[in-house]
Write a protein that holds these residues in place. Structure first.
Motif, PDB file in Angstrom:
ATOM      1  N   LYS A 474       4.371 -14.777   2.439  1.00  0.00           N
ATOM      2  CA  LYS A 474       3.276 -13.932   1.961  1.00  0.00           C
ATOM      3  C   LYS A 474       2.714 -14.516   0.681  1.00  0.00           C
ATOM      4  O   LYS A 474       3.440 -14.820  -0.259  1.00  0.00           O
ATOM      5  N   PHE A 475       1.385 -14.665   0.693  1.00  0.00           N
ATOM      6  CA  PHE A 475       0.717 -15.181  -0.494  1.00  0.00           C
ATOM      7  C   PHE A 475       0.667 -14.110  -1.578  1.00  0.00           C
ATOM      8  O   PHE A 475       0.664 -12.899  -1.287  1.00  0.00           O
ATOM      9  N   SER A 476       0.600 -14.575  -2.793  1.00  0.00           N
ATOM     10  CA  SER A 476       0.490 -13.628  -3.913  1.00  0.00           C
ATOM     11  C   SER A 476      -0.865 -12.960  -3.956  1.00  0.00           C
ATOM     12  O   SER A 476      -1.032 -11.931  -4.616  1.00  0.00           O
ATOM     13  N   SER A 477      -1.837 -13.498  -3.237  1.00  0.00           N
ATOM     14  CA  SER A 477      -3.166 -12.888  -3.179  1.00  0.00           C
ATOM     15  C   SER A 477      -3.772 -13.244  -1.829  1.00  0.00           C
ATOM     16  O   SER A 477      -3.438 -14.270  -1.229  1.00  0.00           O
ATOM     17  N   ALA A 496      -3.449 -23.514  -7.887  1.00  0.00           N
ATOM     18  CA  ALA A 496      -2.138 -23.465  -7.241  1.00  0.00           C
ATOM     19  C   ALA A 496      -2.005 -22.140  -6.504  1.00  0.00           C
ATOM     20  O   ALA A 496      -2.226 -21.075  -7.079  1.00  0.00           O
ATOM     21  N   VAL A 497      -1.691 -22.205  -5.231  1.00  0.00           N
ATOM     22  CA  VAL A 497      -1.441 -21.009  -4.440  1.00  0.00           C
ATOM     23  C   VAL A 497       0.070 -20.836  -4.307  1.00  0.00           C
ATOM     24  O   VAL A 497       0.827 -21.815  -4.317  1.00  0.00           O
ATOM     25  N   THR A 498       0.476 -19.591  -4.198  1.00  0.00           N
ATOM     26  CA  THR A 498       1.909 -19.296  -4.153  1.00  0.00           C
ATOM     27  C   THR A 498       2.195 -18.323  -3.018  1.00  0.00           C
ATOM     28  O   THR A 498       1.526 -17.293  -2.910  1.00  0.00           O
ATOM     29  N   ALA A 499       3.156 -18.668  -2.196  1.00  0.00           N
ATOM     30  CA  ALA A 499       3.625 -17.774  -1.135  1.00  0.00           C
ATOM     31  C   ALA A 499       5.148 -17.768  -1.168  1.00  0.00           C
ATOM     32  O   ALA A 499       5.784 -18.785  -1.451  1.00  0.00           O
ATOM     33  N   THR A 500       5.712 -16.612  -0.893  1.00  0.00           N
ATOM     34  CA  THR A 500       7.170 -16.464  -0.914  1.00  0.00           C
ATOM     35  C   THR A 500       7.651 -15.932   0.423  1.00  0.00           C
ATOM     36  O   THR A 500       6.959 -15.155   1.087  1.00  0.00           O
ATOM     37  N   ASP A 501       8.844 -16.367   0.820  1.00  0.00           N
ATOM     38  CA  ASP A 501       9.509 -15.896   2.025  1.00  0.00           C
ATOM     39  C   ASP A 501      10.927 -15.504   1.611  1.00  0.00           C
ATOM     40  O   ASP A 501      11.728 -16.367   1.233  1.00  0.00           O
ATOM     41  N   GLY A 529       2.198 -26.095  -3.379  1.00  0.00           N
ATOM     42  CA  GLY A 529       0.990 -25.300  -3.153  1.00  0.00           C
ATOM     43  C   GLY A 529      -0.148 -25.642  -4.096  1.00  0.00           C
ATOM     44  O   GLY A 529      -1.121 -24.896  -4.169  1.00  0.00           O
ATOM     45  N   ILE A 530      -0.037 -26.769  -4.826  1.00  0.00           N
ATOM     46  CA  ILE A 530      -1.118 -27.164  -5.742  1.00  0.00           C
ATOM     47  C   ILE A 530      -2.219 -27.836  -4.916  1.00  0.00           C
ATOM     48  O   ILE A 530      -1.964 -28.783  -4.173  1.00  0.00           O
ATOM     49  N   ILE A 531      -3.426 -27.308  -5.068  1.00  0.00           N
ATOM     50  CA  ILE A 531      -4.593 -27.872  -4.391  1.00  0.00           C
ATOM     51  C   ILE A 531      -5.276 -28.820  -5.366  1.00  0.00           C
ATOM     52  O   ILE A 531      -5.550 -28.455  -6.524  1.00  0.00           O
ATOM     53  N   TYR A 532      -5.543 -30.038  -4.905  1.00  0.00           N
ATOM     54  CA  TYR A 532      -6.205 -31.026  -5.748  1.00  0.00           C
ATOM     55  C   TYR A 532      -7.215 -31.786  -4.902  1.00  0.00           C
ATOM     56  O   TYR A 532      -7.202 -31.724  -3.666  1.00  0.00           O
ATOM     57  N   THR A 533      -8.090 -32.499  -5.599  1.00  0.00           N
ATOM     58  CA  THR A 533      -9.150 -33.216  -4.895  1.00  0.00           C
ATOM     59  C   THR A 533      -8.613 -34.520  -4.319  1.00  0.00           C
ATOM     60  O   THR A 533      -7.630 -35.075  -4.803  1.00  0.00           O
ATOM     61  N   GLN A 534      -9.268 -34.981  -3.261  1.00  0.00           N
ATOM     62  CA  GLN A 534      -8.921 -36.260  -2.679  1.00  0.00           C
ATOM     63  C   GLN A 534      -9.100 -37.362  -3.737  1.00  0.00           C
ATOM     64  O   GLN A 534      -9.964 -37.271  -4.605  1.00  0.00           O
ATOM     65  N   LYS A 552      -2.564 -22.207   4.558  1.00  0.00           N
ATOM     66  CA  LYS A 552      -1.554 -21.591   5.425  1.00  0.00           C
ATOM     67  C   LYS A 552      -0.176 -21.835   4.821  1.00  0.00           C
ATOM     68  O   LYS A 552       0.142 -22.950   4.410  1.00  0.00           O
ATOM     69  N   ALA A 553       0.592 -20.768   4.757  1.00  0.00           N
ATOM     70  CA  ALA A 553       1.988 -20.857   4.335  1.00  0.00           C
ATOM     71  C   ALA A 553       2.838 -20.583   5.567  1.00  0.00           C
ATOM     72  O   ALA A 553       2.732 -19.519   6.185  1.00  0.00           O
ATOM     73  N   GLU A 554       3.692 -21.533   5.927  1.00  0.00           N
ATOM     74  CA  GLU A 554       4.412 -21.484   7.197  1.00  0.00           C
ATOM     75  C   GLU A 554       5.890 -21.779   6.953  1.00  0.00           C
ATOM     76  O   GLU A 554       6.244 -22.671   6.171  1.00  0.00           O
ATOM     77  N   ASP A 555       6.760 -20.987   7.622  1.00  0.00           N
ATOM     78  CA  ASP A 555       8.182 -21.287   7.530  1.00  0.00           C
ATOM     79  C   ASP A 555       8.604 -22.182   8.693  1.00  0.00           C
ATOM     80  O   ASP A 555       7.774 -22.589   9.518  1.00  0.00           O
ATOM     81  N   THR A 556       9.872 -22.474   8.765  1.00  0.00           N
ATOM     82  CA  THR A 556      10.337 -23.438   9.763  1.00  0.00           C
ATOM     83  C   THR A 556      10.254 -22.909  11.181  1.00  0.00           C
ATOM     84  O   THR A 556      10.268 -23.696  12.128  1.00  0.00           O
ATOM     85  N   ASP A 557      10.155 -21.600  11.345  1.00  0.00           N
ATOM     86  CA  ASP A 557      10.029 -21.022  12.682  1.00  0.00           C
ATOM     87  C   ASP A 557       8.583 -20.875  13.119  1.00  0.00           C
ATOM     88  O   ASP A 557       8.315 -20.345  14.197  1.00  0.00           O
ATOM     89  N   GLY A 558       7.661 -21.276  12.270  1.00  0.00           N
ATOM     90  CA  GLY A 558       6.250 -21.180  12.623  1.00  0.00           C
ATOM     91  C   GLY A 558       5.598 -19.873  12.241  1.00  0.00           C
ATOM     92  O   GLY A 558       4.424 -19.657  12.545  1.00  0.00           O
ATOM     93  N   LYS A 559       6.321 -18.993  11.561  1.00  0.00           N
ATOM     94  CA  LYS A 559       5.690 -17.774  11.081  1.00  0.00           C
ATOM     95  C   LYS A 559       4.845 -18.120   9.856  1.00  0.00           C
ATOM     96  O   LYS A 559       5.304 -18.851   8.973  1.00  0.00           O
ATOM     97  N   TYR A 560       3.663 -17.602   9.835  1.00  0.00           N
ATOM     98  CA  TYR A 560       2.763 -18.008   8.759  1.00  0.00           C
ATOM     99  C   TYR A 560       1.839 -16.865   8.368  1.00  0.00           C
ATOM    100  O   TYR A 560       1.708 -15.857   9.073  1.00  0.00           O
ATOM    101  N   SER A 561       1.224 -17.058   7.236  1.00  0.00           N
ATOM    102  CA  SER A 561       0.144 -16.176   6.782  1.00  0.00           C
ATOM    103  C   SER A 561      -0.947 -17.049   6.179  1.00  0.00           C
ATOM    104  O   SER A 561      -0.717 -18.212   5.842  1.00  0.00           O
ATOM    105  N   LEU A 562      -2.124 -16.459   6.049  1.00  0.00           N
ATOM    106  CA  LEU A 562      -3.291 -17.198   5.585  1.00  0.00           C
ATOM    107  C   LEU A 562      -3.859 -16.555   4.341  1.00  0.00           C
ATOM    108  O   LEU A 562      -3.736 -15.349   4.127  1.00  0.00           O
TER     109      LEU A 562
END
Length: 865
Positions: A474-477, A496-501, A529-534, A552-562
């Motif tokens: 789950k993302f913090s926002s 930087a985006v942050t998601a926790t499981d 989760g740090i987003i930077y430019t190419q 997308k934040a995804e765990d090893t089982d493929g469960k994810y949120s956007l």
């Protein structure tokens, strides 16, 4: 009768009294018909909703002698007085409310009197119906008994309602409320209630149905409005049970105990079986099928099981009896059966507390390992717990209770007699969460109920939880908003985006990725989760200032949120204003401004707002510039060339002005340019040539293109005519002499500017098509170009004549027109222009233009054409 006494004188000696008797006629009513509103009220009809106080009629009659009459109304004894009358005027007023349903005819005695005679008549007034009554159900309440096997569509009851009104107001239709959720339907005219087609009744599911029936009349007038009245009633449909369900035992499993002091013939326990058809249940017949071994018997009617031997004669500690329950109909027929197992344990006196047993004997600690979030209602089958009290009877009765975090598990049974298998059932699956508790610990307490000793025992129940992947990263926002300057180098961090499981192990590891059409210029670190430019990305707010994409934040089982990311590229003042290409020179007509324009390619204000200013002008104090629009105009006091000549000795009226375009960014950028302004006065002459000349002063390429086109057309026409003449002469074998004929053209009307570069000659024969005029008068032409000499080249017969050759002299000078972007030097063909009689203004303008071209050509070293 009227009596009138008349006294007359007489010649007789005495006074004679004479009594004269005159006939008197009775008064009478006018009979104006049934629909009249005045007369004797005969056949008068009134609606029952006529308001009290209404003037309903006027009694009207007369006296034959013309005497005044009075009117009266009387009623028979015991009748209600509905009307009153004004005895002098005869106005009849309703004083009592009418009700047709109670009295539909009113008898009134109307009378008319002249003071001496009174005439009375009995009239009948009809009370007309109004829709003032609601339907009424009769024979209520409605309670219907229907067997559950009644076929669908069958009628079960007839509902009847009456409405005392007549006509449409007395007609009744029926319908049901909540027809779609109802198992019944009703005939709208007859009121017959039926089971809906395709629907059956089931006593075991619903024993009673409440059906709301609505009776509605047909509507009618009431006090001028159309009224519809309705009434409702409830029909209670009781479903009668029929024999279609087998019997079943209740209170299973059955445990019984025989104590060491129990007497033979004592009752151990009672089994109870009930007919599944609860409405009209059959009686139950009990018997023991096997397991008794001659030690127990059962009552066939009550189900009571008794021991028939003394406890010391019982050879087994535990007996399992198979008991059968059968239905017996009223006719005595035995039908379907049900079976139950009864466990009877032989125990002694109350000298033992309750004891918990595991698979290997007595045990006071039970452990279980299970996964988190089991289904609610699931039994913890890994716990093999049995509780037993070796005593007998009431001494072996105890309660079970689970002590610990409440609402998570429950224990079954809660009350035990002698012995029971302890079952722990999940009640709250959400509370069994590995992320909250790794271990759940409970106390299983067994305490006797009815003994003075209150023996008790406890056992620890320890449940070790195993984690499952039950959480989604789950993302913090739900969305992230970031800004980055457009001059940021490649590889710059954006956000930087942050998601926790909360899951453990690999299930709790989160991997980030991005996708979407706006993500091409960006990368995301899969772990942080740090987003930077190419590295190669170049941001430009002028090209694209908004990017959005998904992470997308995804765990090893493929469960994810956007989550959605919105990135705004902040504009940086990185562009200088740029002047357009045609700013080098401008021609200004006195009284009209010229405009310069510079464009700043920055994306946002104030970086792309341009201010204009004059940095330097030679001479100064001649021009003003609009800071916003870039329009340059002369000072207000300069209104003619004479004033300009007084300001400067430069007679060609050309100013060099240094203009600056500066944006409002921080830091600010500016661009300067040198603008040459040629100031002229507006000419008084008008015409196409003057207009063309003025237009092409600032666009020399246009004049050059027109000239080249005219020359090309003339060469093409010459070749075509020469070829045609060649083939004509070849057929006739004649060589026609070339004659030189110069025909003077008519002088056209005065024009602003006339320029004759070429003269067309009308050929005297087919061999001569195009001749260049050689006139001495053309030595002084309109443009003062006196150095152009052209030698005509006649065609040679019989060969096709070549096009005329153009041989300008080496010292010939070109005619020039000053423009903004440069100078135009048109190429003259070898033809002299005839002198025209133009005005002085025209000649002065041409001379001035010629002079400017020559100066500019000398300054830049431009070769002449």
């Amino acid at each position: 009768m009227k009596h009138v006494r008349l006294f007359t004188p007489s010649l007789f000696l005495g006074l004679v009294h004479v009594c004269l008797v005159q006939a008197n006629y009775a008064p009478y009513f006018f009979d104006n018909g049934a629909r009249s509103t005045n007369g004797n009220m005969a056949l008068l009809s009134l609606s029952e909703d006529t308001p009290v106080g209404t003037h309903v009629y006027t009694l009207n009659g007369t006296d034959p002698e013309g005497d005044p009459v009075t009117y009266g109304l009387t009623y028979e004894a015991g009748s209600r007085c509905y009307f009153s009358v004004d005895k002098n005027l005869g106005n009849v007023t309703l004083i009592e409310e009418l009700d047709r349903e109670k009295e539909d005819e009113i008898e009134v005695i109307v009378s008319i009197s002249d003071g001496l005679s009174t005439v009375s008549e009995k009239v009948r007034i009809l009370v007309m119906d109004a829709n003032d009554e609601s339907p009424e159900f009769i024979n209520t309440p409605y309670i219907v008994q229907v067997p559950e096997n009644a076929p669908s569509g069958s009628s079960i009851f007839k509902i009847e309602a009456v409405d005392k009104d007549t006509g449409s107001g007395g007609s009744i239709t029926y319908f049901l409320q909540n027809i779609h959720a109802n198992k019944f339907t009703i005939d709208r005219h007859s009121g017959v209630l039926r089971i809906k087609t395709g629907v059956t009744l089931d006593y075991e599911k619903s024993r009673t149905h409440f059906v709301i029936v609505v009776a509605k009349d047909g509507g009618g007038k009431l006090r001028g409005d159309n009224k519809v009245f309705s009434a409702t009633t409830t029909v209670t449909v009781n479903v009668e049970d029929v024999q279609d369900t087998p019997p079943m035992f209740i209170g299973t499993p059955y445990y019984g105990y025989v104590y060491e002091d129990t007497l033979a013939g004592s009752e151990v326990l009672t089994v109870v079986a009930l007919d599944g058809d609860r409405g009209k249940p059959n009686s139950i017949y009990y018997c023991i099928v096997n397991g008794s071994e001659g030690s127990f018997k059962i009552s066939n009617t009550t189900g009571a099981i008794s021991v028939i031997k003394s406890p010391n004669q019982l050879k087994k500690e535990v007996y399992e009896l198979k008991v059968q329950a059968s239905e017996v109909s009223q006719e005595g027929d035995v039908s379907v059966d049900a079976f139950a197992v009864v466990t009877i344990r032989v125990v002694d006196l109350n000298n033992h507390p309750p004891t918990f047993y595991g698979e290997n004997g007595p045990q006071n600690r039970f452990e279980l390992t299970m996964y988190e979030h089991p289904p609610e209602g699931e039994i913890l089958r890994g716990l093999k717990i049995t509780v037993n009290d070796s005593d007998q009877g009431a001494n072996a009765k105890f309660n079970l209770r689970l002590v610990g975090p409440g609402g998570i598990f429950r224990v079954v049974p809660q009350t035990v007699l002698n012995e029971a298998q302890v079952t722990i059932i999940v009640e709250n699956s959400a509370a069994i969460d590995y992320e909250k508790f790794k271990v759940l610990t409970f106390k299983l307490l067994a305490i006797e109920v009815n003994t003075p000793e209150k023996f008790s025992s406890t056992a620890d129940v320890v449940i070790h939880l195993l984690d499952t992947n039950d959480n989604v990263p789950k993302f913090s926002s739900d969305y992230y908003i970031a800004r980055i300057p457009e001059n940021s180098p490649g590889g710059s961090n954006v956000v930087a985006v942050t998601a926790t499981d909360p899951d453990s192990g690999l299930w709790g590891e989160v991997k980030y990725s991005i996708y979407g059409t706006g993500a091409d210029l960006f990368l995301i670190h899969p772990s942080t989760g740090i987003i930077y430019t190419q590295p190669w990305a170049v941001l430009d707010a002028e090209v694209n200032s908004k990017y959005n994409f998904y992470v997308k934040a995804e765990d090893t089982d493929g469960k994810y949120s956007l989550a959605e990311v919105f990135i705004t590229v902040l504009d940086v003042n990185d562009h200088s204003p740029e002047f357009n290409e045609n700013i080098q020179e401008k021609t200004m007509i006195i009284g009209s401004p010229v405009k310069i324009e510079a464009i700043d390619q920055d994306a946002e204000e104030p970086n792309n707002i341009v201010d204009y200013s004059i940095m330097q002008a030679d001479p100064a104090n001649v021009f003003d510039i609009d800071q916003s629009t870039g329009e340059i105009k002369l000072k207000s006091y300069i209104r003619s060339l004479d004033i300009i000549h007084n300001i400067t000795k430069n007679k060609d009226c050309i100013w060099s002005v240094v203009v600056q375009a500066k944006d409002r960014g921080s830091p600010s950028f500016s661009t300067t340019a040198v603008l040459k302004i040629d100031i002229t006065e507006e000419t008084l002459q008008k015409g196409p040539m003057a207009a063309f000349l003025m237009q092409t002063k600032d666009n020399p390429m246009k004049a050059l293109g027109v000239l080249a086109g005219v020359m090309g057309i003339m060469v093409l026409i010459t070749i075509m005519i020469s070829t045609a003449m060649f083939w004509r002469n070849k057929r006739s074998n004649k060589i026609m002499p070339v004659r030189r004929i110069i025909k003077k053209r008519r002088t056209p009307q005065s024009r602003t500017i006339r320029m004759e570069w070429l003269k067309f000659k009308r050929p005297s024969n087919a061999a001569e098509k195009f001749v260049v005029e050689d006139d001495a008068k053309s030595l002084h032409n309109e443009n003062s170009n006196n150095n152009i000499q052209v030698a005509p080249v006649p065609p040679t017969a019989p060969s096709p004549p070549p096009p005329p050759t153009l041989a300008p002299r080496g010292d010939a000078q070109g005619w020039q027109v000053p423009t903004v972007s440069g100078s135009l030097t048109p190429k003259f063909i070898n033809k002299q222009l005839k002198k025209r009689g133009h005005g002085s203004a025209h000649n002065a303008l041409v001379s001035e233009l010629k002079m400017k071209f020559e100066k500019r050509k000398a300054a830049i070293g431009e070769p002449h054409i």
